[in-house]
Design a protein around this motif. Structure first.
Motif, short mmCIF file in Angstrom:
data_model
loop_
_atom_site.label_atom_id
_atom_site.label_comp_id
_atom_site.label_asym_id
_atom_site.label_seq_id
_atom_site.Cartn_x
_atom_site.Cartn_y
_atom_site.Cartn_z
N ALA A 82 27.27 38.66 45.08
CA ALA A 82 28.46 37.81 45.08
C ALA A 82 29.11 37.81 46.45
O ALA A 82 29.58 36.76 46.93
CB ALA A 82 29.44 38.30 44.02
N TYR A 83 29.15 38.97 47.11
CA TYR A 83 29.72 39.04 48.46
C TYR A 83 28.96 38.12 49.42
O TYR A 83 29.57 37.38 50.20
CB TYR A 83 29.68 40.48 48.97
CG TYR A 83 30.28 40.64 50.34
CD1 TYR A 83 31.63 40.92 50.51
CD2 TYR A 83 29.50 40.48 51.49
CE1 TYR A 83 32.19 41.05 51.77
CE2 TYR A 83 30.05 40.60 52.75
CZ TYR A 83 31.39 40.89 52.89
OH TYR A 83 31.94 40.99 54.15
N VAL A 84 27.63 38.15 49.36
CA VAL A 84 26.82 37.29 50.23
C VAL A 84 27.09 35.82 49.92
O VAL A 84 27.24 34.99 50.83
CB VAL A 84 25.33 37.63 50.07
CG1 VAL A 84 24.45 36.57 50.73
CG2 VAL A 84 25.03 39.01 50.68
N VAL A 107 31.30 36.73 37.88
CA VAL A 107 31.85 37.49 39.01
C VAL A 107 32.89 36.61 39.70
O VAL A 107 32.62 35.44 40.00
CB VAL A 107 30.74 37.89 40.00
CG1 VAL A 107 31.29 38.77 41.10
CG2 VAL A 107 29.60 38.60 39.27
N THR A 108 34.07 37.17 39.94
CA THR A 108 35.17 36.38 40.50
C THR A 108 35.77 37.06 41.72
O THR A 108 35.73 38.28 41.86
CB THR A 108 36.29 36.17 39.45
OG1 THR A 108 36.75 37.44 39.00
CG2 THR A 108 35.77 35.37 38.27
N ARG A 109 36.36 36.24 42.60
CA ARG A 109 37.16 36.77 43.70
C ARG A 109 38.46 37.32 43.13
O ARG A 109 39.09 36.71 42.27
CB ARG A 109 37.51 35.66 44.69
CG ARG A 109 36.33 34.97 45.35
CD ARG A 109 36.84 33.82 46.19
NE ARG A 109 35.81 32.94 46.67
CZ ARG A 109 35.38 32.90 47.93
NH1 ARG A 109 35.91 33.71 48.82
NH2 ARG A 109 34.43 32.06 48.31
N ASN A 110 38.88 38.47 43.63
CA ASN A 110 40.08 39.12 43.12
C ASN A 110 40.81 39.78 44.29
O ASN A 110 40.65 40.97 44.55
CB ASN A 110 39.70 40.15 42.05
CG ASN A 110 40.89 40.81 41.41
OD1 ASN A 110 42.03 40.39 41.60
ND2 ASN A 110 40.64 41.87 40.67
N LEU A 111 41.58 38.96 45.04
CA LEU A 111 42.26 39.41 46.25
C LEU A 111 41.26 40.01 47.22
O LEU A 111 40.33 39.33 47.63
CB LEU A 111 43.38 40.39 45.88
CG LEU A 111 44.49 39.83 44.96
CD1 LEU A 111 45.50 40.89 44.59
CD2 LEU A 111 45.18 38.64 45.63
#
Length: 263
Positions: A82-84, A107-111
């Motif tokens: 997910a980071y990539v 998978v989600t962005r969370n700050l």
């Protein structure tokens, strides 16, 4: 054939911490044998591959390989993937839906973190302990043993987890992956993870183990939101929540390198 390779340290906010994962995005699947050989060549606890999904409820299909075999769930390599996608490949949506052998993983962005929605694997008590388990874990005193995918071994104190010196030859003979855990001092709970049966003596930070650890400690401590630390030499931190049949785990990542594989 040329493939892109990224290496990301997952479940950490500093380089050389957490768990390093090799991430190989694909346009379409390559053979299982080639994925296994690439994982063996990378020689990290997991190499992860993903392809754009043709399924309407998923964005990507994802698979994970240790140096020795394919596994059905991996947290740190999913976090690294997910980071990539978010930070290297320009994926612009707030959530990624991965289709896996353990179902859909969102998978989600969370700050400053990335949060993963995983299955909750509530472990059940093991009435008969494996005879060699305590010996294989360095003759430690065991409080209880539970099991879902892996053995979950609770001990009385964080220091026992920290100082444990397993006999990996005996652990491999047992034929099971082992989660060693205790109530934490500065964290709600701590753990270590041993998996010589799949070519990993000790995994630095193990998201899939927390699919068992989160429901176990949530029930034991009477709380749904928990903070966990994995006490490997590299160390890692996981922010956890128990939501019934699912768990969420959030962590940070640090980019280490990119390269190109020439096959």
């Amino acid at each position: 054939m040329k493939l892109h390779l990224y290496q990301v340290d997952a479940f950490t906010n500093h380089l050389f911490g957490g768990n390093p994962a090799a991430v190989i995005p694909l346009d379409q699947w390559i053979s299982d044998s080639l994925m296994q050989r690439l994982a063996m060549e990378n020689n990290l606890s997991e190499t992860v591959f993903f392809v754009p999904s043709s399924k309407p409820d998923a964005d990507y299909d994802i698979r994970w390989f240790t140096p020795a075999s394919e596994i059905n769930l991996c947290g740190h390599a999913t976090l690294a993937s997910a980071y990539v996608l978010f930070h290297v490949m320009g994926y612009s949506y707030p959530a990624i839906r991965f289709q896996s052998k353990s179902g859909i993983l969102v998978v989600t962005r969370n700050l400053d973190k990335i949060s993963m929605d995983f299955p909750a694997w509530k472990p059940e008590p093991v009435t008969t302990r494996p005879n060699e388990l305590a010996a294989a874990l360095g003759n430690i005193s065991i409080t209880s043993v539970h099991k879902h995918r892996d053995y979950l071994v609770e001990v009385a104190d964080e220091s026992i987890v920290q100082l444990c010196q397993p006999d990996f030859t005996l652990l491999k003979k047992l034929g099971h992956k082992i989660i060693l855990t205790a109530k934490g001092n500065k964290a709600d709970f701590v753990s270590r993870f041993f998996a010589p049966t799949v070519g990993i003596d000790e995994d630095p930070v193990t998201g899939s183990a927390h699919s068992q650890l989160i429901p176990y400690w949530a029930e034991k401590l009477g709380k749904k939101t928990l903070f966990a630390r994995q006490l490997s030499k590299r160390g890692g931190e996981i922010w956890c929540e128990y939501i019934g049949e699912r768990v969420t785990m959030a962590g940070q990542c640090v980019f280490f390198m990119k390269g190109e594989i020439d096959l």
